[in-house]
Motif scaffolding. Structure first.
Motif, PDB file in Angstrom:
ATOM      1  N   LYS A  79       0.860  -1.182   0.000  1.00  0.00           N
ATOM      2  CA  LYS A  79       0.000   0.000   0.000  1.00  0.00           C
ATOM      3  C   LYS A  79       0.897   1.233   0.000  1.00  0.00           C
ATOM      4  N   GLU A  81       0.964   5.324   0.221  1.00  0.00           N
ATOM      5  CA  GLU A  81       0.097   6.425   0.634  1.00  0.00           C
ATOM      6  C   GLU A  81       0.912   7.567   1.207  1.00  0.00           C
ATOM      7  N   GLU A 116      -2.870  -0.477  -8.773  1.00  0.00           N
ATOM      8  CA  GLU A 116      -4.174   0.168  -8.895  1.00  0.00           C
ATOM      9  C   GLU A 116      -4.364   1.255  -7.843  1.00  0.00           C
ATOM     10  N   ALA A 117      -5.056   2.304  -8.252  1.00  0.00           N
ATOM     11  CA  ALA A 117      -5.409   3.379  -7.321  1.00  0.00           C
ATOM     12  C   ALA A 117      -6.573   2.904  -6.460  1.00  0.00           C
ATOM     13  N   ASN A 118      -6.528   3.300  -5.186  1.00  0.00           N
ATOM     14  CA  ASN A 118      -7.688   3.083  -4.315  1.00  0.00           C
ATOM     15  C   ASN A 118      -7.975   4.411  -3.623  1.00  0.00           C
ATOM     16  N   GLY A 119      -8.901   4.444  -2.721  1.00  0.00           N
ATOM     17  CA  GLY A 119      -9.318   5.695  -2.096  1.00  0.00           C
ATOM     18  C   GLY A 119      -8.212   6.483  -1.419  1.00  0.00           C
ATOM     19  N   GLU A 120      -7.298   5.819  -0.720  1.00  0.00           N
ATOM     20  CA  GLU A 120      -6.270   6.509   0.063  1.00  0.00           C
ATOM     21  C   GLU A 120      -4.905   6.580  -0.615  1.00  0.00           C
ATOM     22  N   TRP A 122      -2.391   3.961  -3.520  1.00  0.00           N
ATOM     23  CA  TRP A 122      -2.290   2.940  -4.553  1.00  0.00           C
ATOM     24  C   TRP A 122      -1.944   1.611  -3.899  1.00  0.00           C
TER      25      TRP A 122
END
Length: 166
Positions: A79, A81, A116-120, A122
Motif C-alpha cells: 500500500k 500512501e 491500482e489506485a484506491n481511495g487513500e 495505490w
C-alpha cells in the motif's frame, strides 16, 4: 533443551505445525523435468523456475505465479500512501517497477500482478511475498518514510504499507 516433568519430556522449543504457512500454489513435490509454463514460458529445470529455452517435449504446466494471476490471489500487497506519494507518484511507481525487473531476472515467480489506485493511495499486488518485502525496503531506502510489514503465515501473505508525510 528438554525438561522432564514426571513421566513426560517436554521440549521448550515451539514447533510450527506442518500445515501452517503452506502455500497452495507451490507443488507438494518436485515437478517432472523438464516442464515449461504454458502462460509465461518459464522453465522448470534443476529444481527451480528459470528464464531459459524449453527443451523439446517439455511438459506444459502452469507455474505458481501464473496460477496466482489466473486466480487473482496475490501473495503480497504493498500500500502506497501519504502526501509525499501524491506529489511523487511517477517516481515511486518507477522504483516499484525497477524492483520487479531486478527480482524477476533471476526469480521468475516474483512478479507484479497489478498496480491500482484506491481511495487513500495505490495498491501493488505481487505473486510472491518476497517481492512485496523487497519493494517496501527499496521505497524506504530511496524515499525514506515508514514501511510497516505484516506477515500472515496462515495465508502465506505479506502486507506492506509505505508512507511518507512530506
Amino acid at each position: 533443551m528438554k525438561t522432564t516433568t514426571g513421566r513426560h519430556t517436554h521440549s521448550r522449543r515451539m514447533h510450527k505445525p506442518k500445515d501452517e504457512g503452506h502455500d497452495a500454489y507451490r507443488p507438494g513435490g518436485k515437478l517432472a523435468e523438464p516442464a515449461v509454463c504454458s502462460a509465461c514460458g518459464a522453465v522448470w529445470r534443476g529444481g527451480r523456475w528459470r528464464w531459459e529455452g524449453a527443451d523439446f517435449g517439455a511438459r506444459a504446466v502452469l507455474c505458481p505465479a501464473c496460477h496466482r494471476v489466473r486466480d487473482g490471489l496475490p501473495a503480497g500487497y504493498v500500500k502506497l500512501e501519504g502526501e509525499f506519494f501524491a506529489g511523487h507518484r511517477d517516481e515511486i511507481l518507477a522504483c516499484v517497477r525497477r524492483c520487479e525487473r531486478a527480482e524477476k531476472k533471476s526469480h521468475p515467480l516474483q512478479r507484479i500482478m497489478a498496480i491500482e489506485a484506491n481511495g487513500e493511495g495505490w495498491i501493488v499486488t505481487t505473486t510472491d511475498s518476497h517481492l512485496a518485502r523487497r519493494i517496501g525496503e527499496a521505497l524506504k531506502s530511496a524515499f525514506k518514510g515508514r514501511a510497516a510489514f505484516s506477515y500472515q503465515a496462515q495465508d502465506n501473505l505479506l502486507r506492506v504499507t509505505w508512507s511518507r508525510a512530506r
